[in-house]
Design an enzyme around this catalytic site. Structure first.
Site, mmCIF file in Angstrom:
data_model
loop_
_atom_site.group_PDB
_atom_site.id
_atom_site.type_symbol
_atom_site.label_atom_id
_atom_site.label_comp_id
_atom_site.label_asym_id
_atom_site.label_seq_id
_atom_site.Cartn_x
_atom_site.Cartn_y
_atom_site.Cartn_z
ATOM 1 N N GLU A 59 0.880 -1.074 -0.083
ATOM 2 C CA GLU A 59 0.044 0.113 -0.032
ATOM 3 C C GLU A 59 0.982 1.072 0.034
ATOM 4 O O GLU A 59 2.113 1.013 0.262
ATOM 5 C CB GLU A 59 -1.013 0.185 1.092
ATOM 6 C CG GLU A 59 -0.241 -0.162 2.423
ATOM 7 C CD GLU A 59 -0.946 0.441 3.767
ATOM 8 O OE1 GLU A 59 -1.255 1.692 3.555
ATOM 9 O OE2 GLU A 59 -1.288 -0.308 4.918
ATOM 10 N N LYS A 121 -6.145 10.118 0.805
ATOM 11 C CA LYS A 121 -6.304 8.878 1.349
ATOM 12 C C LYS A 121 -7.357 8.140 0.766
ATOM 13 O O LYS A 121 -8.609 8.400 1.018
ATOM 14 C CB LYS A 121 -6.291 8.902 2.971
ATOM 15 C CG LYS A 121 -6.179 7.617 3.689
ATOM 16 C CD LYS A 121 -6.122 7.888 5.309
ATOM 17 C CE LYS A 121 -5.700 6.668 6.121
ATOM 18 N NZ LYS A 121 -5.799 7.063 7.664
ATOM 19 N N ASP A 178 -18.311 3.698 13.751
ATOM 20 C CA ASP A 178 -16.765 4.036 13.018
ATOM 21 C C ASP A 178 -16.498 2.638 13.028
ATOM 22 O O ASP A 178 -15.728 2.079 13.740
ATOM 23 C CB ASP A 178 -16.145 4.925 13.796
ATOM 24 C CG ASP A 178 -15.092 5.229 12.879
ATOM 25 O OD1 ASP A 178 -14.702 4.755 11.761
ATOM 26 O OD2 ASP A 178 -14.274 6.388 13.277
ATOM 27 N N SER A 180 -14.025 0.681 10.041
ATOM 28 C CA SER A 180 -13.147 0.485 8.781
ATOM 29 C C SER A 180 -13.576 -0.032 7.485
ATOM 30 O O SER A 180 -14.108 -1.156 7.761
ATOM 31 C CB SER A 180 -11.478 0.107 9.283
ATOM 32 O OG SER A 180 -10.765 0.040 8.022
ATOM 33 N N ALA A 181 -13.571 0.594 6.591
ATOM 34 C CA ALA A 181 -13.848 -0.118 5.280
ATOM 35 C C ALA A 181 -12.842 -1.343 4.782
ATOM 36 O O ALA A 181 -13.187 -2.121 3.949
ATOM 37 C CB ALA A 181 -13.763 0.845 4.043
ATOM 38 N N ASP A 182 -11.988 -1.589 5.489
ATOM 39 C CA ASP A 182 -10.692 -2.611 5.340
ATOM 40 C C ASP A 182 -11.425 -3.844 5.829
ATOM 41 O O ASP A 182 -11.437 -4.921 5.132
ATOM 42 C CB ASP A 182 -9.593 -2.462 6.281
ATOM 43 C CG ASP A 182 -8.801 -1.383 6.030
ATOM 44 O OD1 ASP A 182 -8.870 -0.574 5.019
ATOM 45 O OD2 ASP A 182 -7.915 -1.018 6.912
ATOM 46 N N LYS A 199 -5.017 -1.910 14.405
ATOM 47 C CA LYS A 199 -4.475 -0.817 15.483
ATOM 48 C C LYS A 199 -4.716 -0.989 16.805
ATOM 49 O O LYS A 199 -6.083 -1.201 17.054
ATOM 50 C CB LYS A 199 -4.783 0.502 14.911
ATOM 51 C CG LYS A 199 -4.240 0.847 13.378
ATOM 52 C CD LYS A 199 -2.566 1.191 13.129
ATOM 53 C CE LYS A 199 -2.246 1.557 11.998
ATOM 54 N NZ LYS A 199 -2.907 0.805 10.743
#
Length: 812
Positions: A59, A121, A178, A180-182, A199
């Site tokens: 990435e 981003k 919230d 993450s789209a990951d 994280k």
């Protein structure tokens, strides 16, 4: 060899045709799935996929949003290098000028990360905007997130993607929603992601629960452990949350991937690789730090895409930078792990093995952690996995390993660097906050920050030239002691050959101790290089020259030889004679005020030769070393020699001197100091002198040969100090004097200075690398600025030579 030429060589030929039985399988699984004008795959990656070679995706948000320039470019170079030397092809993915690129070139990466403030981003949702919209008439750039990289990697036919950390469910999700789209990307894109978990400031149990809902297989590498294994928490190996599954090694993970892709499953897999143990921060300690960072984020009103960078910045501040070192270490370990996984997967695909035909293995267990007490876990494979080319605890502050500078087995070095190889101790005075004096107190103990590294002037020059792309051999000696063994191991681990390092018994490995003040300026240094100083004919070092170094020199016939002044005059004379016999270009590094004088104390049977066939062609002193060299030449009577006077007379310097011309070419201050005058008087013996002036830059003084184009060029007219006017051009070959003051390329604030050790050596190594690689087509003035940039990187590095020098290779 420059990086660009290495890449061209790697992809010069067209893809080889494959048997039809294999071609159909590749087309169904790995063909590039779009012809969009907004999507580009490099020729190297296309060929690798066509030839079924292992490819690993990288990435770019880690560069554009994780590290400052040029540290981010240094990291990108290192990660790609780790992939190559472990057997795969790197595919760095990012958005440049509105085009999603898979397999970015070094130049493209440099342009993206050097202007990271202008890069967005980019996740899945952002691709249409970044690729389709122009702002102020310009196409947009972006670093791809885990989700964005997965999507583009899949479109290119790449199966394996290595990164630092995964996004996840944020703490307090019941209020913010919230997520993450990951995580959703892992649920719908068949790519294996290797990271160190999500994280640690995220909600790990809810993240794992969400991945399970998305149908994502989550496994953690056992990493040699046999107890219950936690899902890692990025900075910490343990999280207090058991991993849903565990895999023994890359072979077992590859078997799972092979089955996953063969079944046509359209979800991703996540393999968590715990951070190397020596860089792991205890989970309980990190939790305290994270709680404080989260509180400050809430107080600051950070939300959405702003919250993650805000928290990471706070964690960096609260850990005193330890989190940054941990981040670098884990991403490098993940890249190595991911590459080995890609290599193992390629073996299974190439051989077309059916898992049912393989001996049954002890399974890791779906959806549950397992223990291995008393159980032998084995996977039978056609061959053992390749050994790591680099230890997994390598960090960005350690030497870069890069295939663009690796030597071929039958390739002789073009640069020999002869001199000291030391174990260095750097002691930086660390006063308390209440102390206003930046200097350590004499005759007592002082608080300090002490670091140990591999150094020595010759080593530093060789290391710098190596990182800048030159084919280098270091010629030095170590004792048969612990320090010597450690030095040899560090040398080879850094990708350099130890073929020129002689191991001697009954002597000590050289050591160097530098005492620096609170500003990192050198106060005092002590060096023990006695291993090179015995000048007796039957001494170990004399025998080593005749029986070890001289045969290598005659066989390799390098175009360039660099000598440091740690050699006594008797040994220095031997090296100079050998260099002259093979016609090598010689660079002399003075080392210190005292040692620099050795060049002018050669034995009478080996006098220092003058232009046009000088013994030494280039030297790189600082102003103090230059003054000492000038004084030594004067005291030795070298300025009384007839051959010296003939060359000086041919330079065309007026009888009245050239103070005005020198002041215009340099500065009145330098002329008052005598730097230009001393340089000119040394030119007959050393026709190129690059005097290092610190913040003032570099003064180049050069004796130009008769007929040199610069003597009649309007572009170079401001730098021509004088021209030969006495008609001796044909006899002596003297054309004139070129003098040019190069300003410092960057003003470095005191707070940015990490260590001054090795800065001058780096500049010398970068100059020699450029001269050697351009095979006589380069002029020194073309290389001074890039050499200064290399020196600045070392000035900001804890290492004696910054591993970031690889980022400048394209400029040589």
């Amino acid at each position: 060899m420059a990086m660009s030429s290495w890449i061209c060589r790697a992809c010069r030929s067209s893809p080889r045709p494959l048997p039809s039985s294999k071609r159909s399988r590749i087309t169904s699984h790995r063909s590039i799935s779009t012809n969009s004008p907004f999507f580009s795959v490099s020729e190297e990656v296309r060929q690798a996929i066509a030839e079924r070679k292992p490819v690993v995706a990288l990435e770019t948000t880690i560069y554009t949003h994780g590290f400052p320039y040029p540290d981010n470019f240094a990291l990108s170079s290192k990660l790609e290098s780790l992939i190559r030397i472990n057997g795969a092809v790197p595919a760095t993915i990012g958005i440049q000028e509105g085009i999603a690129k898979v397999g970015m070139s070094a130049d493209e990466i440099n342009r993206l990360v050097s202007a990271s403030s202008e890069a967005g981003k980019v996740s899945r949702r952002d691709l249409a905007f970044v690729c389709g919209v122009t702002m102020d008439g310009k196409r947009l750039n972006g670093g791809t997130t885990v989700a964005g990289t997965m999507l583009l990697a899949h479109k290119a036919g790449i199966r394996v993607f290595a990164t630092g950390g995964l996004g996840g469910v944020h703490r307090g999700v019941e209020e913010t929603f919230d997520i993450s789209a990951d995580l959703t990307e892992l649920g719908r894109t068949p790519v294996a992601v290797i990271s160190s978990g999500c994280k640690s400031f995220l909600d790990i149990p809810r993240t794992l629960e969400y991945l399970e809902t998305q149908g994502v297989a989550v496994y953690t590498f056992a990493d040699g452990r046999r107890e219950e294994i936690d899902f890692p928490a990025f900075y910490s190996r343990d999280s207090g949350v058991l991993s849903p599954g565990v895999v023994l090694d890359e072979v077992e993970a590859a078997s799972m991937l092979h089955a996953h892709f063969s079944l046509g499953l359209q979800s991703g897999l996540h393999f968590a690789n715990p951070i190397p143990e020596e860089f792991s921060i205890p989970h309980a300690e990190m939790e305290v730090t994270i709680e404080q960072a989260l509180e400050e984020a809430e107080a600051a009103g950070a939300s959405g895409s702003e919250i993650t960078p805000f928290i990471l910045t706070k964690i960096k501040e609260l850990t005193g930078g330890d989190s940054v070192e941990a981040n670098k270490a884990l991403v490098e370990a993940n890249v190595i792990r991911g590459t080995r996984l890609a290599v193992e997967l390629q073996k299974l695909e190439a051989e077309g093995e059916d898992r049912q035909d393989r001996p049954e293995t002890q399974a890791s267990g779906f959806g549950s952690n397992y223990t291995t007490t008393g159980v032998s876990l084995k996977v039978n494979t056609p061959s053992a996995p390749p050994p790591l080319a680099t230890p997994e605890n390598t960090t960005i502050d350690e030497p870069l390993l890069d295939p663009t500078v690796s030597l071929e087995v039958d390739s002789a070095p073009i640069v020999f660097v002869a001199g000291s190889l030391n174990v260095d101790l750097s002691c930086d005075f660390a006063p308390s906050s209440s102390c206003s004096d930046p200097s350590p107190e004499l005759k007592t103990s002082n608080p300090a920050s002490i670091r140990q590294s591999l150094g020595g002037v010759a080593h530093n020059i060789a290391r710098a030239a190596h990182l800048m792309g030159a084919n280098v051999q270091l010629c030095s000696a170590v004792g048969d002691d612990l320090s010597g063994k450690a030095a040899l191991e560090a040398l080879t681990t850094g990708g350099m050959s130890d073929a020129g390092v002689k191991v001697m018994t009954d002597t000590r490995t050289s050591q160097y101790v530098a005492i620096n003040d609170g500003k990192k300026d050198l106060v005092l240094a002590m060096a023990d290089v006695s291993i090179l100083e015995d000048t007796a004919e039957d001494s170990a070092v004399s025998e080593a020259f005749q029986q070890f170094w001289l045969p290598q020199l005659k066989q390799a016939r390098p175009s360039h030889i660099v000598l440091d002044a740690n050699w006594p005059p008797q040994h220095l004379a031997r090296w100079l004679k050998a260099a002259q016999e093979i016609g090598a270009h010689v660079t002399f590094e003075p080392v210190s005020n005292v040692k620099g004088a050795s060049l002018f104390k050669l034995p009478k049977d080996h006098p220092l030769a003058v232009f046009p066939t000088p013994s030494v062609h280039l030297t790189t002193p600082n102003a103090y070393e230059l003054a000492a060299m000038h004084a030594a030449a004067r005291d030795a009577g070298l300025f009384d020699r007839q051959d010296w006077w003939e060359v000086i007379d041919a330079l065309g310097i007026p009888d009245t001197g050239a103070r005005l011309q020198m002041s215009l070419a340099t500065s009145s201050a330098l002329v008052d100091q005598g730097v230009p005058q001393q340089s000119v008087q040394l030119l007959p013996f050393i026709p190129m002198i690059c005097c290092k002036l610190g913040a003032e830059g570099v003064l180049l003084t050069q004796l130009l040969p008769a007929g040199d184009a610069r003597l009649t060029s309007g572009d170079h007219a401001p730098y021509i100090l004088s021209r030969c006017t006495n008609g001796t051009e044909d006899k002596l070959g003297v054309g004139g004097v070129y003098m040019r003051l190069f300003p410092a390329v960057e003003k470095v604030d005191a707070v940015e200075v990490v260590s001054v050790n090795g800065v001058g050596d780096t500049l010398a190594g970068a100059l020699v690398a450029g001269l050697a690689q351009r095979e006589g087509k380069a002029r020194v003035e073309d290389l001074v600025d890039v050499a200064q940039r290399a020196a600045v990187l070392t000035l900001k590095s804890r290492e004696s030579v910054s591993p970031g020098l690889g980022t400048l290779r394209l400029l040589v």
